[in-house]
Design an enzyme around this catalytic site. Structure first.
Site, PDB file in Angstrom:
ATOM      1  N   GLU A 159      14.286   0.009   3.437  1.00 60.13           N
ATOM      2  CA  GLU A 159      12.890   0.454   3.370  1.00 60.13           C
ATOM      3  C   GLU A 159      12.085  -0.266   4.431  1.00 60.13           C
ATOM      4  O   GLU A 159      12.523  -1.298   4.964  1.00 60.13           O
ATOM      5  CB  GLU A 159      12.310   0.198   1.971  1.00 60.13           C
ATOM      6  CG  GLU A 159      12.659   1.284   0.975  1.00 60.13           C
ATOM      7  CD  GLU A 159      11.995   1.116  -0.382  1.00 60.13           C
ATOM      8  OE1 GLU A 159      11.375   0.072  -0.614  1.00 60.13           O
ATOM      9  OE2 GLU A 159      12.115   2.030  -1.206  1.00 60.13           O
ATOM     10  N   HIS A 278      -1.184   3.518  -1.215  1.00 60.96           N
ATOM     11  CA  HIS A 278      -0.054   4.271  -0.655  1.00 60.96           C
ATOM     12  C   HIS A 278      -0.631   5.360   0.232  1.00 60.96           C
ATOM     13  O   HIS A 278      -1.526   6.096  -0.197  1.00 60.96           O
ATOM     14  CB  HIS A 278       0.795   4.880  -1.777  1.00 60.96           C
ATOM     15  CG  HIS A 278       2.148   5.311  -1.297  1.00 60.96           C
ATOM     16  ND1 HIS A 278       2.324   6.391  -0.475  1.00 60.96           N
ATOM     17  CD2 HIS A 278       3.373   4.785  -1.497  1.00 60.96           C
ATOM     18  CE1 HIS A 278       3.616   6.524  -0.197  1.00 60.96           C
ATOM     19  NE2 HIS A 278       4.270   5.556  -0.807  1.00 60.96           N
ATOM     20  N   ARG A 324       2.491  -0.034   5.798  1.00 57.19           N
ATOM     21  CA  ARG A 324       1.821   0.842   4.834  1.00 57.19           C
ATOM     22  C   ARG A 324       0.282   0.794   4.940  1.00 57.19           C
ATOM     23  O   ARG A 324      -0.382   1.824   4.909  1.00 57.19           O
ATOM     24  CB  ARG A 324       2.257   0.396   3.443  1.00 57.19           C
ATOM     25  CG  ARG A 324       1.958   1.364   2.360  1.00 57.19           C
ATOM     26  CD  ARG A 324       2.556   0.886   1.058  1.00 57.19           C
ATOM     27  NE  ARG A 324       3.873   1.459   0.826  1.00 57.19           N
ATOM     28  CZ  ARG A 324       4.543   1.341  -0.318  1.00 57.19           C
ATOM     29  NH1 ARG A 324       4.038   0.661  -1.311  1.00 57.19           N
ATOM     30  NH2 ARG A 324       5.724   1.885  -0.473  1.00 57.19           N
ATOM     31  N   HIS A 383      -2.227   2.069  -5.420  1.00 59.14           N
ATOM     32  CA  HIS A 383      -0.809   2.128  -5.775  1.00 59.14           C
ATOM     33  C   HIS A 383      -0.310   0.852  -6.432  1.00 59.14           C
ATOM     34  O   HIS A 383       0.444   0.894  -7.391  1.00 59.14           O
ATOM     35  CB  HIS A 383      -0.022   2.388  -4.492  1.00 59.14           C
ATOM     36  CG  HIS A 383       1.437   2.616  -4.704  1.00 59.14           C
ATOM     37  ND1 HIS A 383       1.927   3.620  -5.508  1.00 59.14           N
ATOM     38  CD2 HIS A 383       2.541   1.979  -4.208  1.00 59.14           C
ATOM     39  CE1 HIS A 383       3.252   3.596  -5.498  1.00 59.14           C
ATOM     40  NE2 HIS A 383       3.643   2.602  -4.733  1.00 59.14           N
ATOM     41  N   ARG A 418       2.020  -6.234  -0.247  1.00 60.70           N
ATOM     42  CA  ARG A 418       3.345  -6.299  -0.878  1.00 60.70           C
ATOM     43  C   ARG A 418       4.416  -5.652  -0.011  1.00 60.70           C
ATOM     44  O   ARG A 418       4.201  -4.590   0.564  1.00 60.70           O
ATOM     45  CB  ARG A 418       3.286  -5.562  -2.217  1.00 60.70           C
ATOM     46  CG  ARG A 418       4.621  -5.437  -2.915  1.00 60.70           C
ATOM     47  CD  ARG A 418       4.533  -4.433  -4.051  1.00 60.70           C
ATOM     48  NE  ARG A 418       4.279  -3.098  -3.574  1.00 60.70           N
ATOM     49  CZ  ARG A 418       4.918  -1.995  -4.016  1.00 60.70           C
ATOM     50  NH1 ARG A 418       5.837  -2.093  -4.953  1.00 60.70           N
ATOM     51  NH2 ARG A 418       4.618  -0.804  -3.542  1.00 60.70           N
TER      52      ARG A 418
HETATM   53  C1  LIG Z   1       4.688   6.103  -8.342  1.00 57.81           C
HETATM   54  C2  LIG Z   1       5.110   4.664  -8.237  1.00 57.81           C
HETATM   55  C3  LIG Z   1       6.273   4.334  -7.530  1.00 57.81           C
HETATM   56  C4  LIG Z   1       6.670   2.992  -7.423  1.00 57.81           C
HETATM   57  N1  LIG Z   1       7.855   2.682  -6.784  1.00 57.81           N
HETATM   58  C5  LIG Z   1       8.285   1.390  -6.774  1.00 57.81           C
HETATM   59  C6  LIG Z   1       9.564   1.052  -6.242  1.00 57.81           C
HETATM   60  O1  LIG Z   1      10.328   1.914  -5.814  1.00 57.81           O
HETATM   61  N2  LIG Z   1       9.937  -0.259  -6.238  1.00 57.81           N
HETATM   62  C7  LIG Z   1       9.138  -1.258  -6.727  1.00 57.81           C
HETATM   63  O2  LIG Z   1       9.518  -2.429  -6.690  1.00 57.81           O
HETATM   64  N3  LIG Z   1       7.926  -0.949  -7.260  1.00 57.81           N
HETATM   65  C8  LIG Z   1       7.496   0.334  -7.316  1.00 57.81           C
HETATM   66  N4  LIG Z   1       6.282   0.631  -7.877  1.00 57.81           N
HETATM   67  C9  LIG Z   1       5.527  -0.454  -8.535  1.00 57.81           C
HETATM   68  C10 LIG Z   1       6.238  -0.830  -9.837  1.00 57.81           C
HETATM   69  O3  LIG Z   1       6.672   0.344 -10.482  1.00 57.81           O
HETATM   70  C11 LIG Z   1       5.314  -1.597 -10.776  1.00 57.81           C
HETATM   71  O4  LIG Z   1       4.695  -2.667 -10.106  1.00 57.81           O
HETATM   72  C12 LIG Z   1       6.131  -2.177 -11.950  1.00 57.81           C
HETATM   73  O5  LIG Z   1       6.849  -1.147 -12.574  1.00 57.81           O
HETATM   74  C13 LIG Z   1       5.218  -2.854 -12.932  1.00 57.81           C
HETATM   75  O6  LIG Z   1       5.950  -3.143 -14.101  1.00 57.81           O
HETATM   76  P1  LIG Z   1       5.170  -3.735 -15.349  1.00 57.81           P
HETATM   77  O7  LIG Z   1       6.164  -3.923 -16.427  1.00 57.81           O
HETATM   78  O8  LIG Z   1       4.364  -4.886 -14.908  1.00 57.81           O
HETATM   79  O9  LIG Z   1       4.099  -2.597 -15.716  1.00 57.81           O
HETATM   80  P2  LIG Z   1       4.309  -1.104 -16.228  1.00 57.81           P
HETATM   81  O10 LIG Z   1       5.659  -0.604 -15.974  1.00 57.81           O
HETATM   82  O11 LIG Z   1       3.171  -0.309 -15.686  1.00 57.81           O
HETATM   83  O12 LIG Z   1       4.139  -1.253 -17.800  1.00 57.81           O
HETATM   84  C14 LIG Z   1       2.897  -1.629 -18.358  1.00 57.81           C
HETATM   85  C15 LIG Z   1       2.953  -1.387 -19.852  1.00 57.81           C
HETATM   86  O13 LIG Z   1       1.786  -1.903 -20.467  1.00 57.81           O
HETATM   87  C16 LIG Z   1       1.218  -0.916 -21.331  1.00 57.81           C
HETATM   88  N5  LIG Z   1      -0.197  -1.256 -21.463  1.00 57.81           N
HETATM   89  C17 LIG Z   1      -1.184  -1.253 -20.524  1.00 57.81           C
HETATM   90  N6  LIG Z   1      -2.328  -1.735 -21.035  1.00 57.81           N
HETATM   91  C18 LIG Z   1      -2.064  -2.046 -22.335  1.00 57.81           C
HETATM   92  C19 LIG Z   1      -2.826  -2.603 -23.399  1.00 57.81           C
HETATM   93  N7  LIG Z   1      -4.114  -2.968 -23.237  1.00 57.81           N
HETATM   94  N8  LIG Z   1      -2.240  -2.766 -24.603  1.00 57.81           N
HETATM   95  C20 LIG Z   1      -0.935  -2.422 -24.803  1.00 57.81           C
HETATM   96  N9  LIG Z   1      -0.155  -1.914 -23.830  1.00 57.81           N
HETATM   97  C21 LIG Z   1      -0.709  -1.740 -22.610  1.00 57.81           C
HETATM   98  C22 LIG Z   1       1.560   0.395 -20.660  1.00 57.81           C
HETATM   99  O14 LIG Z   1       1.469   1.480 -21.538  1.00 57.81           O
HETATM  100  C23 LIG Z   1       2.997   0.080 -20.237  1.00 57.81           C
HETATM  101  O15 LIG Z   1       3.865   0.203 -21.347  1.00 57.81           O
HETATM  102  C24 LIG Z   1       5.874   1.962  -7.997  1.00 57.81           C
HETATM  103  C25 LIG Z   1       4.708   2.299  -8.678  1.00 57.81           C
HETATM  104  C26 LIG Z   1       4.330   3.637  -8.814  1.00 57.81           C
HETATM  105  C27 LIG Z   1       3.082   3.965  -9.578  1.00 57.81           C
END
Ligand SMILES: Cc1cc2nc3c(=O)[nH]c(=O)nc-3n(C[C@H](O)[C@H](O)[C@H](O)COP(=O)(O)OP(=O)(O)OC[C@H]3O[C@@H](n4cnc5c(N)ncnc54)[C@H](O)[C@@H]3O)c2cc1C
Length: 570
Positions: A159, A278, A324, A383, A418
């Site tokens: 990437e 993004h 980016r 993003h 990032r």
């Molecule tokens: C379209 C897209 C593509 C991406 N592609 C990549 C990639 O290829 N590689 C990479 O490294 N990163 C990528 N990213 C970024 C990456 O996906 C995220 O940074 C990462 O998944 C975050 O994980 P997390 O567990 O912190 O949050 P999330 O996976 O967003 O989970 C957050 C959780 O908290 C819950 N939540 C939120 N607020 C509350 C609340 N107040 N009370 C209870 N629950 C709550 C939500 O419902 C969810 O279950 C991408 C992001 C997007 C949007």
């Protein structure tokens, strides 16, 4: 915090500083695995007996942490049913990990530092890169079917800005879906994990610097009565803030609620001004906007304006493959000038589009566009949030009893920008570290008689969309002092007068982002100020702020003054 987050740009200099929980506390007690937390509950809105570790969030960070804590009992609160409402499920690229022959953690860390606008904490970046292979092994054990090459080794993709092939992936662009479904299956099979779905945490309870519990309510009913859950260890894993913007790739649950509740409890927030946009979200009237992956440009798709002219060639030697943030600014400028922006894959992919990029193809077709025949309308979209709740190398926040992992946290790994596919890696590494830290932790004795926090009693409702539009127009890809000051004033007013918790939380986080962006008078990484277009070496420090500081900045701007009366910036 001194010593834990080095090189901080301290916006809190005029407010009382918090102590970190690395030290000992006078009244310590060891967690007893045979005892639940026995609550003397007479109140009908208190859950009487509950495991004393609560994880807020059901994405990669939350679920991985819960699995690593097993068999210790843990409750996971998730705003949406597991698998929904989490950015993790939407990740297309994969996870960066130096697992290929000839690659190294040192090279991975060097690439991370190179894109971070001078603010990456190098020791943190190296530590994460070194742990990557072990965490990938963990994910394999939990059943994530990462792609392999013919020799059976992990297949790695390349990437932008990575100097080696190091992105582990699943069936092309299916990494996120595969990771989340494997973890959900593992969680459902783990008896020590209790999951409460469809509930949001909208307040943390504190006693002094110690978090003692949380309030949750039904996600579908902002007016629902809150339920109190006492806890001795809370892990914030609520994801990002992208949905604070009108144009975003993030799910609606990524609206900054986690950041807001931590800030309101007094946690130190780091680098909130750094938001990655993004460059190629597909504009087909969907909210959130579907993503046209960077790999399309890697395959030769070009960016054109409404006159059919390629505009990135004049802006960077790498044209469409420039970093980016530079591409996002190029796209933003074309749209701002009224020429529009499009991703044109007609020549590069044509009829092979559907086979090579099935997810993007489906999104285009659902919006009435055949990308084999027509350019795809695009815009930059919020993003990823580099900032978040400040944590140390164990994922500890500035409050006792509160850890943060994944996108809601700010570890210092990303600096001002990032590196692609580093966020899933950071989430899984810190989720593992947090579990380990909690398992070896001694907890202070607290009374758990915390007073219920104030609930919003204002008049304002229905301001969410206005707030989101203001974030996109004034706190977006290109910012300036006047626009930021206007946004700060608005967000402060909404925060004060919000009638519901979701609106107040959105305004709180928006205020933190906008005040820090207003205070950083330079352009660096993803933060671009048209009135301060140059990077200023004297400001090469991470930001450290609190809600008290953000509100003080808002108050100083309230009279319309262009410059705050109090010098709040170090
Ligand atoms: C379209 C897209 C593509 C991406 N592609 C990549 C990639 O290829 N590689 C990479 O490294 N990163 C990528 N990213 C970024 C990456 O996906 C995220 O940074 C990462 O998944 C975050 O994980 P997390 O567990 O912190 O949050 P999330 O996976 O967003 O989970 C957050 C959780 O908290 C819950 N939540 C939120 N607020 C509350 C609340 N107040 N009370 C209870 N629950 C709550 C939500 O419902 C969810 O279950 C991408 C992001 C997007 C949007």
């Amino acid at each position: 915090m001194p010593g834990l987050v080095p090189g901080i740009h301290d916006l809190t200099a005029t407010t009382a500083s918090k102590t970190w929980m690395a030290g000992t506390s006078p009244a310590m007690t060891t967690w007893n695995s045979n005892k639940g937390l026995h609550m003397s509950s007479t109140s009908s809105n208190t859950i009487p007996t509950i495991d004393d570790i609560v994880i807020i969030g059901g994405g990669l960070a939350g679920l991985f942490c819960a699995l690593k804590l097993a068999p210790r009992p843990v409750t996971v609160i998730s705003a949406a049913p597991l698998g929904q409402g989490a950015s993790t499920a939407w990740a297309q690229g994969g996870i960066a990990a130096a697992v290929a022959e000839g690659d190294s953690a040192e090279a991975h860390a060097a690439d991370t530092v190179a894109v971070g606008g001078g603010l990456v904490d190098e020791a943190i970046a190296l530590g994460i890169a070194r742990e990557a292979p072990d965490r990938i092994d963990d994910l394999l054990r939990y059943g994530v079917p990462f792609d392999r090459d013919l020799a059976g080794k992990l297949a790695v993709g390349r990437e932008a800005a990575h100097s080696a092939r190091r992105i582990v992936h699943v069936r092309g662009d299916m990494a996120g879906k595969a990771i989340i479904s494997a973890l959900i299956t593992a969680v459902r099979q783990t008896p020590s994990i209790r999951v409460i779905e469809g509930h949001v945490a909208d307040e943390l309870l504190t006693e002094g610097d110690t978090v003692t519990g949380l309030q949750i309510r039904k996600a579908s009913d902002p007016g629902a009565r809150a339920v109190t859950i006492p806890a001795r260890a809370i892990v914030l894993a609520t994801g990002g803030i992208g949905h604070l913007y009108a144009v975003t790739t993030n799910p609606a649950e990524a609206s900054g609620h986690g950041l807001a509740i931590a800030a309101r409890a007094g946690a130190v927030i780091a680098d909130p001004e750094f938001v990655q946009f993004h460059p190629t979200a597909i504009m087909v009237g969907r909210d959130p906007a579907p993503l046209a992956t960077e790999a399309l440009r890697g395959e030769g798709a070009v960016l054109i304006n409404g006159h059919g002219e390629r505009f990135m060639t004049a802006q960077h030697p790498l044209a469409e493959l420039a970093p980016r943030d530079i591409v996002a600014r190029g796209v933003f400028a074309e749209i701002a000038a009224g020429r529009g922006a499009f991703l044109d894959a007609r020549t590069a992919l044509g009829a092979s589009f559907a086979d090579k990029f099935p997810t993007v193809y489906a999104s285009c077709r659902a919006g009435g566009i055949d990308p084999a025949d027509a350019p795809i309308p695009i815009a930059p979209a919020a993003h990823y949030h580099m900032g978040g709740v400040a944590v140390d190398a164990h994922g500890r926040t500035s409050l006792h009893g509160l850890w943060a992992g994944g996108e809601v946290s700010s570890t210092g790994a990303h600096g001002a920008n990032r590196l692609a596919s580093n966020s899933l890696l950071e989430a899984v590494v810190y989720a593992g570290r947090i579990a380990e830290d909690i398992l070896g932790h001694v907890f202070p004795t607290v009374s758990h008689h915390t007073a219920a926090p104030e609930t919003p009693r204002g008049q304002r409702t229905g301001d969410e969309m206005r707030l989101r539009r203001l974030m996109t127009s004034n706190v977006g890809v290109i910012r300036d002092g006047d626009g930021l000051a206007a946004a700060v004033r608005d967000f402060a007013a909404i925060e004060t007068d919000a009638a519901t918790s979701p609106l107040r939380n959105m305004a709180t986080t928006a205020l933190l982002v906008a005040t820090a962006a207003w205070a950083r008078r330079e352009s660096r990484g993803a933060h671009d100020r048209s009135d301060y277009p140059a990077e200023r070496p004297a400001l090469a420090q991470r930001t450290r702020t609190t809600l008290t500081t953000a509100r003080a900045i808002a108050a100083s701007l309230a009279d319309g003054a262009r410059v705050a009366k109090t010098p709040l910036i170090a």
